[in-house]
Design a protein around this motif. Structure first.
Motif, PDB file in Angstrom:
ATOM      1  N   GLY A 121       0.787  -1.217   0.000  1.00  0.00           N
ATOM      2  CA  GLY A 121       0.000   0.000   0.000  1.00  0.00           C
ATOM      3  C   GLY A 121       0.820   1.268   0.000  1.00  0.00           C
ATOM      4  N   SER A 193      -7.572   8.288  -3.280  1.00  0.00           N
ATOM      5  CA  SER A 193      -7.547   7.067  -2.473  1.00  0.00           C
ATOM      6  C   SER A 193      -7.630   7.485  -1.006  1.00  0.00           C
ATOM      7  CB  SER A 193      -6.269   6.271  -2.721  1.00  0.00           C
ATOM      8  OG  SER A 193      -6.195   5.164  -1.829  1.00  0.00           O
ATOM      9  N   SER A 195      -7.415   6.268   2.905  1.00  0.00           N
ATOM     10  CA  SER A 195      -6.905   5.231   3.809  1.00  0.00           C
ATOM     11  C   SER A 195      -7.482   5.505   5.195  1.00  0.00           C
ATOM     12  CB  SER A 195      -5.374   5.257   3.843  1.00  0.00           C
ATOM     13  OG  SER A 195      -4.835   5.037   2.551  1.00  0.00           O
ATOM     14  N   LYS A 212      -4.252   2.440   1.579  1.00  0.00           N
ATOM     15  CA  LYS A 212      -4.820   1.856   0.365  1.00  0.00           C
ATOM     16  C   LYS A 212      -4.159   2.456  -0.873  1.00  0.00           C
ATOM     17  CE  LYS A 212      -9.231   1.458  -2.109  1.00  0.00           C
ATOM     18  NZ  LYS A 212     -10.638   1.942  -2.147  1.00  0.00           N
TER      19      LYS A 212
END
Length: 215
Positions: A121, A193, A195, A212
């Protein structure tokens, strides 16, 4: 193309430890774009030089991790390779040897942006102090270069937009200590994205957390 320096103007640390290895490049000022291109990935081919290009024109895939500074005391075609408006890649010797013979020194290339393929990640390395938080964003897949970062503690409803400090280091004066943190990053291709809660409440400065990644 000379050997580039580990870490450098993008803010990355030990490039080998962070998984970038020697497949990296320092970019001339035009390509570097004040650090906004840090993390972008390129395919490079040696072209139009049968004497020095490796047979079959193999591709080299590199991540932009540093700036190749201009040298205005030398002309653009004789030592000042990274002067504007030159588009130049400064490679580590092992990377250079994948596409050309070492004696060549400088070679003509074709290049293009390509998606970054990373293992695992996105990583967030947190440094600073309780009143100044600095986050290095690295190991980014997809477009590779991050254009904005937002952070939110578990006690906050609102997102805090972080400011680019240098390269891929992002800062905020918002106090985040004692909260589980969520990061939202936006890449240069417009994709985001998020996370969620990647840190525990008792995170410490100097720690790295995994979020992520882009596909």
């Amino acid at each position: 193309m000379l050997e580039n320096i580990a870490g450098g103007a993008c803010g990355y640390g030990d490039l080998k430890q962070q998984g970038y290895g020697l497949q990296t490049a320092a970019l001339s000022q035009v390509l570097f774009n004040n650090g906004q291109t840090c993390g972008a990935c390129y395919e490079i081919k040696c072209v139009n030089d049968n004497q020095w290009c490796k047979p079959g024109q193999p591709s080299l895939f590199v991540t932009a991790t540093n700036l190749c500074p201009p040298n205005y005391s030398l002309s653009n075609d004789n030592g000042g390779w990274c002067n504007p408006p030159n588009e130049h890649f400064d490679l580590a010797q092992p990377a250079f040897l994948q596409v050309a013979e070492f004696k060549a020194g400088i070679i003509p290339v074709q290049y293009r942006r390509v998606p970054c393929k990373k293992v695992g990640g996105i990583r967030f390395t947190i440094s600073g102090n309780p009143y100044f938080t600095l986050v290095l964003v690295w190991n980014v897949g997809g477009a590779g270069d991050i254009t904005s970062v937002q952070v939110k503690g578990d006690k906050n409803v609102k997102w805090t937009t972080m400011k680019r400090n240098w390269g891929q280091k992002w800062e905020t004066n918002t106090v985040l200590v004692g909260e589980s943190l969520t990061f939202r990053v936006r890449a240069s291709d417009g994709r985001s994205s998020t996370s969620w809660h990647v840190t525990p409440k008792n995170w410490q400065f100097g720690q790295t957390f995994e979020g992520k990644n882009f596909k």
